[in-house]
Write an enzyme that holds these catalytic residues in place. Sequence first.
Site, PDB file in Angstrom:
ATOM      1  N   ASN A  10       0.871  -1.184   0.000  1.00  0.00           N
ATOM      2  CA  ASN A  10       0.000   0.000   0.000  1.00  0.00           C
ATOM      3  C   ASN A  10       0.902   1.227   0.000  1.00  0.00           C
ATOM      4  O   ASN A  10       1.514   1.552   1.012  1.00  0.00           O
ATOM      5  CB  ASN A  10      -0.890  -0.041   1.251  1.00  0.00           C
ATOM      6  CG  ASN A  10      -1.711   1.229   1.412  1.00  0.00           C
ATOM      7  OD1 ASN A  10      -1.828   2.023   0.478  1.00  0.00           O
ATOM      8  ND2 ASN A  10      -2.285   1.415   2.591  1.00  0.00           N
ATOM      9  N   TRP A  11       0.967   1.874  -1.142  1.00  0.00           N
ATOM     10  CA  TRP A  11       1.886   3.024  -1.271  1.00  0.00           C
ATOM     11  C   TRP A  11       1.300   4.303  -0.682  1.00  0.00           C
ATOM     12  O   TRP A  11       1.974   5.333  -0.651  1.00  0.00           O
ATOM     13  CB  TRP A  11       2.258   3.236  -2.750  1.00  0.00           C
ATOM     14  CG  TRP A  11       3.069   2.112  -3.339  1.00  0.00           C
ATOM     15  CD1 TRP A  11       3.611   1.047  -2.655  1.00  0.00           C
ATOM     16  CD2 TRP A  11       3.423   1.926  -4.716  1.00  0.00           C
ATOM     17  NE1 TRP A  11       4.289   0.216  -3.535  1.00  0.00           N
ATOM     18  CE2 TRP A  11       4.188   0.737  -4.799  1.00  0.00           C
ATOM     19  CE3 TRP A  11       3.177   2.643  -5.886  1.00  0.00           C
ATOM     20  CZ2 TRP A  11       4.701   0.252  -6.000  1.00  0.00           C
ATOM     21  CZ3 TRP A  11       3.687   2.165  -7.089  1.00  0.00           C
ATOM     22  CH2 TRP A  11       4.441   0.988  -7.143  1.00  0.00           C
ATOM     23  N   LYS A  12       0.043   4.272  -0.302  1.00  0.00           N
ATOM     24  CA  LYS A  12      -0.627   5.445   0.278  1.00  0.00           C
ATOM     25  C   LYS A  12      -0.415   6.683  -0.612  1.00  0.00           C
ATOM     26  O   LYS A  12      -0.342   6.547  -1.829  1.00  0.00           O
ATOM     27  CB  LYS A  12      -0.149   5.680   1.713  1.00  0.00           C
ATOM     28  CG  LYS A  12      -0.192   4.408   2.550  1.00  0.00           C
ATOM     29  CD  LYS A  12      -0.029   4.667   4.017  1.00  0.00           C
ATOM     30  CE  LYS A  12       0.064   3.348   4.750  1.00  0.00           C
ATOM     31  NZ  LYS A  12      -0.058   3.483   6.202  1.00  0.00           N
ATOM     32  N   HIS A  96      -9.525   0.480   4.685  1.00  0.00           N
ATOM     33  CA  HIS A  96      -8.259   0.737   5.375  1.00  0.00           C
ATOM     34  C   HIS A  96      -8.523   1.648   6.574  1.00  0.00           C
ATOM     35  O   HIS A  96      -9.386   2.533   6.513  1.00  0.00           O
ATOM     36  CB  HIS A  96      -7.265   1.384   4.404  1.00  0.00           C
ATOM     37  CG  HIS A  96      -5.877   1.460   4.971  1.00  0.00           C
ATOM     38  ND1 HIS A  96      -5.485   2.475   5.813  1.00  0.00           N
ATOM     39  CD2 HIS A  96      -4.811   0.639   4.848  1.00  0.00           C
ATOM     40  CE1 HIS A  96      -4.227   2.277   6.168  1.00  0.00           C
ATOM     41  NE2 HIS A  96      -3.792   1.166   5.594  1.00  0.00           N
ATOM     42  N   GLU A  98      -7.044   4.153   7.677  1.00  0.00           N
ATOM     43  CA  GLU A  98      -6.953   5.588   7.390  1.00  0.00           C
ATOM     44  C   GLU A  98      -8.233   6.087   6.718  1.00  0.00           C
ATOM     45  O   GLU A  98      -8.662   7.222   6.943  1.00  0.00           O
ATOM     46  CB  GLU A  98      -5.706   5.877   6.537  1.00  0.00           C
ATOM     47  CG  GLU A  98      -4.441   5.751   7.378  1.00  0.00           C
ATOM     48  CD  GLU A  98      -3.199   5.324   6.617  1.00  0.00           C
ATOM     49  OE1 GLU A  98      -3.132   5.490   5.389  1.00  0.00           O
ATOM     50  OE2 GLU A  98      -2.276   4.795   7.282  1.00  0.00           O
ATOM     51  N   GLU A 168      -5.519  -5.651  10.119  1.00  0.00           N
ATOM     52  CA  GLU A 168      -4.555  -4.586  10.386  1.00  0.00           C
ATOM     53  C   GLU A 168      -4.920  -3.891  11.688  1.00  0.00           C
ATOM     54  O   GLU A 168      -5.764  -2.964  11.692  1.00  0.00           O
ATOM     55  CB  GLU A 168      -4.578  -3.563   9.247  1.00  0.00           C
ATOM     56  CG  GLU A 168      -4.157  -4.129   7.906  1.00  0.00           C
ATOM     57  CD  GLU A 168      -3.561  -3.053   7.024  1.00  0.00           C
ATOM     58  OE1 GLU A 168      -2.425  -3.235   6.582  1.00  0.00           O
ATOM     59  OE2 GLU A 168      -4.194  -2.007   6.813  1.00  0.00           O
ATOM     60  N   GLY A 174       1.898   1.850  10.690  1.00  0.00           N
ATOM     61  CA  GLY A 174       2.787   3.008  10.598  1.00  0.00           C
ATOM     62  C   GLY A 174       3.434   3.406  11.910  1.00  0.00           C
ATOM     63  O   GLY A 174       3.993   4.490  12.019  1.00  0.00           O
ATOM     64  N   SER A 214       3.209  -2.512  10.286  1.00  0.00           N
ATOM     65  CA  SER A 214       4.648  -2.494  10.567  1.00  0.00           C
ATOM     66  C   SER A 214       5.373  -3.787  10.191  1.00  0.00           C
ATOM     67  O   SER A 214       6.304  -4.207  10.880  1.00  0.00           O
ATOM     68  CB  SER A 214       4.890  -2.130  12.038  1.00  0.00           C
ATOM     69  OG  SER A 214       4.404  -0.825  12.299  1.00  0.00           O
ATOM     70  N   GLY A 235       2.822  -1.349   4.263  1.00  0.00           N
ATOM     71  CA  GLY A 235       2.795   0.076   3.967  1.00  0.00           C
ATOM     72  C   GLY A 235       4.208   0.603   3.780  1.00  0.00           C
ATOM     73  O   GLY A 235       4.807   0.472   2.714  1.00  0.00           O
ATOM     74  N   GLY A 236       4.770   1.162   4.836  1.00  0.00           N
ATOM     75  CA  GLY A 236       6.078   1.822   4.777  1.00  0.00           C
ATOM     76  C   GLY A 236       7.148   1.017   4.053  1.00  0.00           C
ATOM     77  O   GLY A 236       7.853   1.553   3.184  1.00  0.00           O
TER      78      GLY A 236
HETATM   79  C1  PEP Z   1      -0.867  -0.122   5.878  1.00  0.00           C
HETATM   80  O1  PEP Z   1      -0.975   1.072   5.680  1.00  0.00           O
HETATM   81  O2  PEP Z   1      -1.709  -0.893   5.411  1.00  0.00           O
HETATM   82  C2  PEP Z   1       0.245  -0.596   6.694  1.00  0.00           C
HETATM   83  C3  PEP Z   1       0.221  -1.809   7.130  1.00  0.00           C
HETATM   84  O3  PEP Z   1       1.265   0.309   6.953  1.00  0.00           O
HETATM   85  P1  PEP Z   1       2.685   0.003   7.668  1.00  0.00           P
HETATM   86  O4  PEP Z   1       3.238  -1.261   7.060  1.00  0.00           O
HETATM   87  O5  PEP Z   1       3.522   1.192   7.373  1.00  0.00           O
HETATM   88  O6  PEP Z   1       2.402  -0.179   9.116  1.00  0.00           O
END
Ligand code: PEP
Length: 257
Positions: A10-12, A96, A98, A168, A174, A214, A235-236
């Site tokens: 997920n590049w957000k 998600h 967010e 999640e 994040g 994470s 994500g990150g």
């Molecule tokens: C996400 O946004 O779906 C996510 C899991 O982010 P991160 O890996 O940065 O925690």
Amino acid sequence: LQRRPFIAGNWKLNLDPKETSAHASKLREALQGQDIVDVAVFPTALSIPAAIVELRASGVLVGIQDAHYHAQGAFTGTNSFTMARTAGCAMGLIGHSERRSLFHDTNPITSLKIQSCLSSGLQPVLCVGETLEQRNNGAAVQIVQEQLRSALEGLEPDQLSSLILAYEPVWAIGTGVVATPDQAQDMHREIREWLSNNSPAHVSNQTRILYGGSVKPNNAGDLLRCKDIDGALVGGASLSVDAFNAIIQVASEFAGR
Ligand code: PEP
């Protein structure tokens, strides 16, 4: 992993079209010959065409990060799953945390989005997860079950079987605070149990449930080793081709186990 592993990035709101071309081209090269793990990326909508051009022949699927539940109309500033499909997307990321916390995507709205995504021919990845407060209050399982019930109510077994789920925990997204393998496995087992109580056995056995929050190359193995964790939503770490590729390599080691 009993089920074919799935790793999604997920590049957000990162990687503009030019950056996406470079990133996706590097990813394609890194994954050449990799056919053990299913891989998908979710660029921001403006960068979807660039990702599709670079990843067309690579086997890496491209999806849209959220869209409106209407296919078209007077909805300034958004996109639709139907148009994402026309643009070459294969998947839609829905629910998600967010979206839920920053953009007021309630459970009923999430349900409409799942239905729209399915009817447009895209494969939905439905995200569920509890906040830290909800976990500390002992309500995590109940919250996740309600998110599942509400989003999936009324779907036919063949629609349910095309879904991918992602657990999640909000407190792990994040933050660098990853769920322990036991915390993640316990919730994944609950999710599979919910599925087995609400759908035919083949659906609960085959549905892939990803863990997200994470995930990094150094913790992916401990998570993917768990019985009911079939992959990761990253994500990150998906913003680094090396880290994302390393997570895919870890997943490939657990394939078929
Ligand atoms: C996400 O946004 O779906 C996510 C899991 O982010 P991160 O890996 O940065 O925690």
